[in-house]
Scaffold this motif. Sequence first.
Motif, PDB file in Angstrom:
ATOM      1  N   TRP A 152       2.348   6.970   7.648  1.00 19.61           N
ATOM      2  CA  TRP A 152       3.674   6.396   7.402  1.00 19.61           C
ATOM      3  C   TRP A 152       3.708   5.861   5.977  1.00 19.61           C
ATOM      4  N   SER A 153       4.869   5.893   5.348  1.00 24.89           N
ATOM      5  CA  SER A 153       5.005   5.062   4.156  1.00 24.89           C
ATOM      6  C   SER A 153       4.948   3.623   4.657  1.00 24.89           C
ATOM      7  N   ALA A 154       4.437   2.742   3.857  1.00 30.21           N
ATOM      8  CA  ALA A 154       4.322   1.345   4.296  1.00 30.21           C
ATOM      9  C   ALA A 154       5.691   0.771   4.657  1.00 30.21           C
TER      10      ALA A 154
ATOM     11  N   ALA B 193       0.852  -1.177   0.000  1.00 31.31           N
ATOM     12  CA  ALA B 193       0.000   0.000   0.000  1.00 31.31           C
ATOM     13  C   ALA B 193       0.892   1.232   0.000  1.00 31.31           C
ATOM     14  N   LEU B 194       0.359   2.348  -0.439  1.00 26.97           N
ATOM     15  CA  LEU B 194       1.131   3.577  -0.480  1.00 26.97           C
ATOM     16  C   LEU B 194       1.454   4.081   0.918  1.00 26.97           C
ATOM     17  N   MET B 195       0.510   3.919   1.856  1.00 22.92           N
ATOM     18  CA  MET B 195       0.715   4.452   3.205  1.00 22.92           C
ATOM     19  C   MET B 195      -0.048   3.635   4.228  1.00 22.92           C
ATOM     20  N   ILE B 196       0.346   3.819   5.472  1.00 24.90           N
ATOM     21  CA  ILE B 196      -0.350   3.265   6.627  1.00 24.90           C
ATOM     22  C   ILE B 196      -0.803   4.456   7.463  1.00 24.90           C
ATOM     23  N   ILE B 197      -2.085   4.498   7.789  1.00 21.66           N
ATOM     24  CA  ILE B 197      -2.622   5.554   8.654  1.00 21.66           C
ATOM     25  C   ILE B 197      -3.115   4.884   9.930  1.00 21.66           C
ATOM     26  N   ARG B 198      -2.759   5.484  11.071  1.00 22.05           N
ATOM     27  CA  ARG B 198      -3.146   4.920  12.364  1.00 22.05           C
ATOM     28  C   ARG B 198      -3.328   6.047  13.375  1.00 22.05           C
TER      29      ARG B 198
ATOM     30  N   PRO C 182      -3.870   0.170   5.851  1.00 24.59           N
ATOM     31  CA  PRO C 182      -3.123   0.433   4.617  1.00 24.59           C
ATOM     32  C   PRO C 182      -4.061   1.125   3.618  1.00 24.59           C
ATOM     33  N   LEU C 183      -3.600   2.238   3.049  1.00 26.45           N
ATOM     34  CA  LEU C 183      -4.437   3.007   2.133  1.00 26.45           C
ATOM     35  C   LEU C 183      -3.654   3.390   0.884  1.00 26.45           C
ATOM     36  N   ASP C 184      -4.371   3.492  -0.202  1.00 29.02           N
ATOM     37  CA  ASP C 184      -3.828   4.004  -1.454  1.00 29.02           C
ATOM     38  C   ASP C 184      -4.657   5.201  -1.873  1.00 29.02           C
ATOM     39  N   CYS C 185      -4.029   6.133  -2.552  1.00 28.04           N
ATOM     40  CA  CYS C 185      -4.725   7.307  -3.072  1.00 28.04           C
ATOM     41  C   CYS C 185      -5.449   6.957  -4.375  1.00 28.04           C
ATOM     42  N   ASP C 186      -6.547   7.674  -4.629  1.00 24.73           N
ATOM     43  CA  ASP C 186      -7.178   7.574  -5.943  1.00 24.73           C
ATOM     44  C   ASP C 186      -6.388   8.448  -6.924  1.00 24.73           C
TER      45      ASP C 186
END
Length: 158
Positions: free
Chosen positions: A53-55, A37-42, A88-92
């Motif tokens: 965070w970057s993954a 994933a592009l990033m982890i948000i918590r 884990p999230l990715d941008c559109d």
Amino acid sequence: MSMFLGTHASRIDAKGRISIPSPFRAVLKDQARPGEALMIIRPSHLHDCLEGWSASAFFAFSGALDEYDPFSEDHDDLATSLYADAYPLDCDKEGRVSLPRNLKDHAGLDGDVSFMGLGRVFQIWNPALAEERRQQARSRTRDLGRRKSSTSREVPTP
């Protein structure tokens, strides 16, 4: 090494999405590994905000759990607090992400948001709380500087 720098304003749109600031997306893309994933948000452990965070950075940081007995309560507590609310999230295509409701609730996000770069991570804040935090950090940093300079002075000998 690319870093998350600066404070950037954004807004939660009608569909509940927020735009990741383009300088932050550039850092995330620079640090991305294929298949992750592009990033982890918590949720932050320390503040009423979210951490991004970057993954690759998140998984490198979480490797510290390997130091604990995997069957211990300490490991279980740390793993729960680190992973249970991490997404884990990715941008559109427009650089937006949809945050889970529990994350928005943790940070009190509704409408305007502030992104603050902290080097290897970034934070997402309610703008009023972000300004309070910035002022608090500046004040504490000044106090730390004063304490360090007052203890580094030589004491005259009699």
